[in-house]
Motif scaffolding. Structure first.
Motif, short mmCIF file in Angstrom:
data_model
loop_
_atom_site.label_atom_id
_atom_site.label_comp_id
_atom_site.label_asym_id
_atom_site.label_seq_id
_atom_site.Cartn_x
_atom_site.Cartn_y
_atom_site.Cartn_z
N THR A 21 -17.53 21.94 -118.36
CA THR A 21 -17.56 22.03 -119.82
C THR A 21 -16.55 21.05 -120.40
N THR A 22 -17.01 20.19 -121.31
CA THR A 22 -16.12 19.22 -121.94
C THR A 22 -15.99 19.54 -123.43
N PHE A 23 -14.81 19.20 -123.98
CA PHE A 23 -14.49 19.47 -125.38
C PHE A 23 -14.14 18.15 -126.06
N SER A 24 -14.67 17.94 -127.27
CA SER A 24 -14.40 16.71 -127.99
C SER A 24 -14.52 16.97 -129.49
N GLY A 25 -14.19 15.92 -130.27
CA GLY A 25 -14.25 16.02 -131.72
C GLY A 25 -13.27 15.08 -132.37
N ASP A 26 -13.12 15.23 -133.68
CA ASP A 26 -12.17 14.40 -134.41
C ASP A 26 -10.75 14.72 -133.99
N PRO A 27 -9.78 13.84 -134.31
CA PRO A 27 -8.38 14.13 -133.98
C PRO A 27 -7.96 15.51 -134.50
N GLY A 28 -7.33 16.26 -133.63
CA GLY A 28 -6.95 17.63 -133.98
C GLY A 28 -7.85 18.67 -133.35
N ALA A 29 -9.04 18.25 -132.91
CA ALA A 29 -9.96 19.17 -132.23
C ALA A 29 -9.54 19.35 -130.78
N THR A 30 -10.00 20.42 -130.15
CA THR A 30 -9.74 20.66 -128.73
C THR A 30 -10.33 19.52 -127.91
N GLN A 31 -9.54 18.97 -126.98
CA GLN A 31 -9.98 17.87 -126.13
C GLN A 31 -9.76 18.25 -124.67
N GLY A 32 -10.67 17.77 -123.78
CA GLY A 32 -10.46 18.04 -122.36
C GLY A 32 -11.70 18.60 -121.70
#
Length: 395
Positions: free
Chosen positions: A40-51
């Motif tokens: 499972t990958t997490f992404s989004g604009d700056p400030g969103a959960t990443q990893g």
């Protein structure tokens, strides 16, 4: 199935009328080993959960194609073409021997009824919905909830159990058959303690209906479920208010050289036990769940499946299916606004060692993408590969 009591005759009246009764012990034992890789990958604009989170598992799996069970079926001839019937069916985990369905003794099925060839069957108790009768057999990969089955794209809408249900199933009418049923329980509590008055309500009810047609190579099924649940000011219970609806349509056509499987379904205003493969992106290892479960007004799900079963010998068959869904959860009643799309491809081979025993190997790969319509445009994506090898025996 083994009959453990055959033609037990008893005198029922001075006129020497006889009734015949029998009890049948039956069951299914299914298990094997599997490998699963899920990321499972997490992404989004700056400030969103990443990893990302990646998990690999190798081990024993209970019920690869069908859930393990044992049960008792009974029938008593009452005369004039009518019989009394009952079914008591218990689910268990083959790996550790524990009872399933929350530890219920007969958690899979428990009902009693009357049946007649000319007028149909009437039953009461814990029972499956009509989709289990008309649509679940259309799933080319079987009845259980692993990644290759329709539980990934349609969740449990194709095999849902209702407590305290009443059902009527028609006899065969020139290839047509229909089933209707319902369930209802309503509790109201009025309190007046030291002048403080309050009222609590707990309601759970619904309807189910299904229509099927079988003739030669064609098998068609259509079903509908409606569940109305409301809990308000009841001590120890969370307030809920849902009116969940679903309909499903499916068919198979046997061309002899191959059997075609097609299904389509729609759910709204709530889910029937989760959202299939997409469940894995809502709460991977405890990371950020939705504000509430997707189970209220504003929820919409469309699901589809296309598959084929190809006999390759007298004992073996190759199975393939593609299924997917599109989910919209509009922001309402505190729910987060989200969109999900899933795609699952599965390929398997089943080899029959006898009429009751088979071996199977199944590989499945699925992806599911979720996007929150929030200020950070947060997204998640899960990739899941699942391979299993199993052995099944029916008795």
């Amino acid at each position: 199935m083994k009959k453990i009591s055959l033609a037990v005759l008893a005198v029922m009246a001075p006129a020497a009328a006889f009734a015949s009764s029998s009890v049948t012990l039956y069951g299914l034992v299914d298990g094997g080993y599997y490998y699963k890789n899920q990321k499972t990958t997490f992404s989004g604009d700056p400030g969103a959960t990443q990893g990302s989170i990646e998990q690999r598992t190798v081990g024993f799996r209970n019920g690869l194609r069908n859930g393990n069970r044992w049960g008792l079926k009974g029938v008593e001839d009452l005369g004039n073409g009518t019989s009394a019937i009952y079914t008591l069916e218990s689910g268990f985990n083959l790996g550790d021997g524990q009872s399933l369905q929350g530890g219920r003794l007969f958690g899979r099925q428990a009902f009693v009824g009357l049946t007649g060839e000319s007028w149909g069957t009437f039953t009461i108790g814990r029972q499956y919905n009509t989709s289990d009768v008309f649509l679940q057999p259309i799933d080319p990969f079987g009845h259980n909830g692993w990644q290759s089955s329709t539980h990934s794209g349609f969740n449990t809408s194709h095999s849902y159990r209702y407590d305290n249900a009443v059902k009527y199933a028609s006899p065969n009418l020139s290839g047509f058959r229909f089933i209707v049923g319902g369930f209802f329980e309503n509790t109201k509590v009025d309190t007046d303690i030291n002048g403080a008055k309050d009222t609590g309500k707990d309601r759970f009810g619904g309807l189910m209906a299904g229509l099927g047609y079988r003739s030669g190579p064609i098998n068609i099924g259509a079903t509908f479920d409606y569940v109305d649940q409301k809990t308000e000011n009841m001590a120890g219970k969370t307030d809920v208010s849902t009116k969940t609806k679903q309909w499903n349509l499916g068919m198979t056509y046997d061309f002899d050289v191959a059997k075609l499987h097609l299904m389509y379904g729609h759910q709204r205003d709530g889910t029937f036990f989760g959202i299939g493969l997409a469940n894995d992106i809502l709460n991977p290892q405890g990371v950020r769940t939705l504000a509430r479960q997707m189970n209220s007004d504003g929820f919409r799900q469309q699901s589809w499946l296309a598959g084929v079963t190809v006999p390759v010998s007298q004992s073996g068959q190759v199975i393939f299916s593609y299924q997917g869904n599109s989910i919209k959860n509009n922001e309402a009643a505190g729910l987060e606004d989200a969109r999900i799309k899933s795609h699952i491809f599965s390929l398997g081979y089943v080899h029959n060692l006898s009429k009751r025993t088979n071996m199977n190997i199944i590989a499945s790969h699925g992806t599911s993408k979720l996007k929150f319509n929030d200020a950070l445009s947060q997204q998640r994506k899960v990739k899941s590969t699942d391979i299993q090898l199993g052995l099944q025996h029916r008795f």
